[in-house]
Design a protein around this motif. Structure first.
Motif, mmCIF file in Angstrom:
data_model
loop_
_atom_site.group_PDB
_atom_site.id
_atom_site.type_symbol
_atom_site.label_atom_id
_atom_site.label_comp_id
_atom_site.label_asym_id
_atom_site.label_seq_id
_atom_site.Cartn_x
_atom_site.Cartn_y
_atom_site.Cartn_z
ATOM 1 N N LEU A 149 63.863 57.884 40.549
ATOM 2 C CA LEU A 149 64.547 58.996 41.218
ATOM 3 C C LEU A 149 63.934 59.263 42.590
ATOM 4 N N TYR A 198 72.789 65.760 41.279
ATOM 5 C CA TYR A 198 71.328 65.788 41.098
ATOM 6 C C TYR A 198 70.957 66.666 39.905
ATOM 7 N N LEU A 222 60.762 70.664 46.163
ATOM 8 C CA LEU A 222 59.938 71.508 45.283
ATOM 9 C C LEU A 222 60.134 71.130 43.824
ATOM 10 N N ASP A 223 61.369 70.823 43.475
ATOM 11 C CA ASP A 223 61.650 70.431 42.084
ATOM 12 C C ASP A 223 60.828 69.204 41.709
ATOM 13 N N ASN A 224 60.800 68.243 42.629
ATOM 14 C CA ASN A 224 60.056 67.007 42.347
ATOM 15 C C ASN A 224 58.552 67.239 42.326
ATOM 16 N N ILE A 265 57.010 70.293 41.713
ATOM 17 C CA ILE A 265 56.539 71.300 40.753
ATOM 18 C C ILE A 265 57.027 71.007 39.327
ATOM 19 N N ASN A 266 58.305 70.699 39.199
ATOM 20 C CA ASN A 266 58.857 70.578 37.840
ATOM 21 C C ASN A 266 58.703 69.188 37.241
ATOM 22 N N ARG A 267 58.801 68.184 38.073
ATOM 23 C CA ARG A 267 58.784 66.829 37.513
ATOM 24 C C ARG A 267 57.349 66.392 37.255
ATOM 25 N N GLN A 280 65.165 56.745 44.993
ATOM 26 C CA GLN A 280 66.561 56.978 45.384
ATOM 27 C C GLN A 280 66.671 58.167 46.330
ATOM 28 N N LEU A 281 65.928 59.223 46.044
ATOM 29 C CA LEU A 281 65.979 60.414 46.907
ATOM 30 C C LEU A 281 65.412 60.110 48.291
ATOM 31 N N ARG A 311 68.805 65.782 36.569
ATOM 32 C CA ARG A 311 67.569 66.482 36.208
ATOM 33 C C ARG A 311 67.677 67.103 34.817
ATOM 34 N N LEU A 326 66.732 65.930 52.633
ATOM 35 C CA LEU A 326 66.624 66.542 51.316
ATOM 36 C C LEU A 326 66.335 68.030 51.485
ATOM 37 N N PRO A 327 67.046 68.874 50.733
ATOM 38 C CA PRO A 327 66.752 70.306 50.826
ATOM 39 C C PRO A 327 65.393 70.614 50.189
ATOM 40 N N ASP A 328 64.824 71.739 50.596
ATOM 41 C CA ASP A 328 63.515 72.145 50.066
ATOM 42 C C ASP A 328 63.521 72.261 48.551
ATOM 43 N N GLU A 329 64.677 72.697 47.989
ATOM 44 C CA GLU A 329 64.724 72.925 46.544
ATOM 45 C C GLU A 329 64.481 71.625 45.786
ATOM 46 N N VAL A 330 65.016 70.526 46.317
ATOM 47 C CA VAL A 330 64.845 69.230 45.638
ATOM 48 C C VAL A 330 63.400 68.755 45.777
ATOM 49 N N LYS A 359 63.500 77.696 46.811
ATOM 50 C CA LYS A 359 62.783 77.897 45.541
ATOM 51 C C LYS A 359 62.992 76.666 44.683
ATOM 52 N N SER A 360 61.961 76.364 43.917
ATOM 53 C CA SER A 360 62.121 75.239 43.004
ATOM 54 C C SER A 360 63.055 75.657 41.868
ATOM 55 N N PRO A 361 63.894 74.745 41.375
ATOM 56 C CA PRO A 361 64.818 75.111 40.293
ATOM 57 C C PRO A 361 64.065 75.584 39.055
#
Lengths: 199, 383
Positions: A57, B330, A73-75, A77-79, A60-61, B334, A67-71, B120-122
């Motif tokens: 991923l 996306y 941050l998602d990568n 923080i969350n991933r 690919q990204l 996810r 890329l927006p900040d949200e994506v 913000k992060s999702p």
């Protein structure tokens, strides 16, 4: 001592280990001295490599353009994408007695790693007579010159604060002695130190 | 290497020749369908299409599209930049067979809440639940995969209906796959009850004022083609088999455009009544040189409000663009990543349960010898 964990041990052997941490954790920088508490004391090491693995991923990204900040941050923080740090062991302590030899037993999986604070740095570098330099110099597979230079910068600052501004000169003298038969590496190491301590 | 490649060599040649000839006839059929679609659009607008009523009675033969209010051959672009928030869910499951040591039936449902331009992060939620029986006890029997799938589907829409957050922006909810449940409703009581629960959850999403879209990547349906076959059944020798709606809309839709909205006529359409009635449109989420057609299922409550449709259209394009050359939302990817349960996790869970059972003094059955034999390690080379 710094009490915020900077990661947990993934794998280790007698000479070093790899530690994983989340991007949001306080991550040590290249050349930082770290310690890993064990049952009997601590194992000390220097960070000689920091790597961040990719996955499908992320690849690919990265190719997708803006890329927006949200994506992002998602990568981050969350991933589950850990930052991995490779550590070279430079000594250990048992009952607060510091040795510059390799630890008798490597730390275990999931042991916590901490960044050494200036006091830890002074305590370790004041013990013995620079015996730990040999662990760095003997390794062919790490950037020894750059690593020593980064370490000397941090240690020299800590020593100056502790009232020992001459420590850096003694350290460089020791490096020259250790490398007197290896001209190529000496040039390399002194070059890196020269960059770190411009006249 | 169990495949006999020598045996296959001449068959591969046959396969290619057959594909070549099928492709040639497909192109002719696509041209024919496009002509019929334009003719259908003209006849609807001029009021000369009389036998559209043949599409009205759902039965197994008539799984097809039905024209809605928009012109059937028209495409729609959007050029708005409205604010919205997104919620997606996906699910995965562990099922067992009687060969396994322990019967485990579990669903793993993820939800992801994404606020574009929020910096913000999702937010992510993952819920793992053993499947329970009518008495609300964890089921210790082997449950059929179909039933587990249905329970998972209901839980996925449950995530979309029940996750509450504060926002003034329109909430777009996206699920992976069609909104029309596969082969549902069925005759048995537990299936019926779950299907009813599914409909109630859809209604709840409607009541919450959320927009719901079921995203179907690489659709195989021939709903529009079937509609044309039924309308023009009087044309002798009409054979439109072997092509799909996506083949048609590859030609018809420019990148970023959607098709007209159609009603979905199917054996189960009668169960989706009022605002839940099923509709769909096709959308080209690809680029100029690489079109990619997807199908999006929506309910009547979304289809009837053009603002909702535009928002969903925009959100899906925004999400697909994030993935670059292989467009796919996306947020759905996810949600999948967060939900997917791999085989090794089933093994870990089995080990955890076995350990706990042993500690409780419960005897554990072993897996079948057939299953154990299949897991034997392959021969390895001596070092």
């Amino acid at each position: 001592m710094n009490d915020i964990t900077a990661g947990r041990l993934l794998r280790s052997n007698t000479r070093g280990c790899v530690v994983g941490c989340h991007v949001s954790q306080p991550a040590p920088v290249f050349g930082s001295m770290i310690n890993i508490p064990t049952k009997t004391g601590k194992v000390f090491g220097l960070v000689h490599d920091i790597h961040i693995d990719d996955d499908g991923l992320v690849r690919q990204l990265a190719a997708a353009g803006n890329l927006p900040d949200e994506v992002i941050l998602d990568n981050r923080i969350n991933r589950n994408v850990p930052v991995e740090m490779s550590i070279i062991f430079i000594g250990y302590s048992i009952e607060n007695k510091i040795s510059h030899s390799l630890p008798p037993r490597p730390p275990l999986s999931l042991d916590e790693m901490y960044i050494c604070d200036p006091e830890d740095l002074r305590n370790f570098t004041n013990a013995g007579h620079f015996g730990y330099f040999r662990h760095v110099i003997s390794r062919q597979d790490i950037p020894a010159g750059e690593l020593l230079s980064a370490h000397l910068q941090a240690a020299s600052t800590a020593q100056k604060v502790g009232g020992n501004p001459n420590w850096i000169n003694e350290a460089i003298q020791e490096i020259i002695i250790l490398l007197r038969d290896n001209h190529e590496l000496m040039t390399n190491v002194l070059g890196a130190i020269g960059d770190a301590f411009p006249a | 290497m169990p495949i006999n490649y020598i045996n296959l060599q001449p068959q591969i040649k046959d396969y290619c020749e057959q594909a070549k000839s099928t492709n040639k006839s497909r192109t002719l059929k696509i041209d024919q369908v496009l002509d019929l679609l334009h003719r259908c659009a003209d006849e609807i607008s001029s009021g000369t299409l009389n036998n559209i009523s043949t599409l009205s009675s759902p039965n197994y033969k008539n799984r097809c599209a039905r024209p809605n209010s928009e012109c059937v051959n028209q495409s729609f672009k959007i050029n708005n930049n409205d604010q919205y928030v997104l919620l997606a869910s996906d699910g995965s499951q562990i099922t067992s067979t009687h060969h396994d040591a322990l019967p485990i039936s579990l669903i793993n449902i993820s939800g992801i809440f994404y606020q574009p331009n929020s910096r913000k992060s999702p937010e992510i939620q993952v819920s793992s639940e053993f499947i329970r029986n009518a008495e609300n006890n964890i089921s210790l029997d082997v449950i059929s995969e179909d039933l587990v799938n249905l329970i998972r589907d209901v839980a996925e829409v449950g995530m979309l209906a029940n996750w509450h957050f504060k926002t003034r922006l329109p909430i777009i909810t996206i699920s992976d796959g069609p909104l029309e449940l596969f082969h549902a409703p069925r005759a048995s009581a537990d299936y019926q009850q779950l299907f009813q629960e599914y409909l109630e959850t859809l209604e709840k999403i409607h009541q919450e004022g959320r927009i719901l879209g079921g995203y179907i990547d690489k659709p195989r349906a021939n709903l529009v083609i079937r509609m044309l076959e039924i309308i023009y059944q009087s044309i002798s020798g009409l054979d439109l088999s072997g092509i799909s709606d996506a083949d048609i809309f590859f030609r018809l839709l420019e990148p970023g455009s959607r098709s007209a909205i159609f009603q979905l006529n199917s054996p189960s359409s009668n169960n989706y009544t009022g605002p839940l009635a099923l509709h769909f449109f096709y959308l080209n989420v690809g680029r100029k040189d690489k079109p990619w057609i997807v199908r999006v299922e929506i309910n009547k409550w979304a289809a009837d409000n053009i603002i909702n449709v535009r928002l969903l259209h925009q959100a899906l394009l925004d999400q697909c663009r994030l993935m670059g050359s292989q467009p796919y939302p996306y947020i759905l990817h996810r949600a999948h990543e967060e939900a997917v349960v791999h085989l090794d996790e089933k093994e870990k869970l089995t080990a955890l349960l076995s350990f706990s059972l042993q500690q409780s003094g419960v005897e554990i059955a072993s897996k079948s010898y057939k299953s154990s034999a299949k897991e034997l390690q392959n021969r390895t080379r001596m070092k």
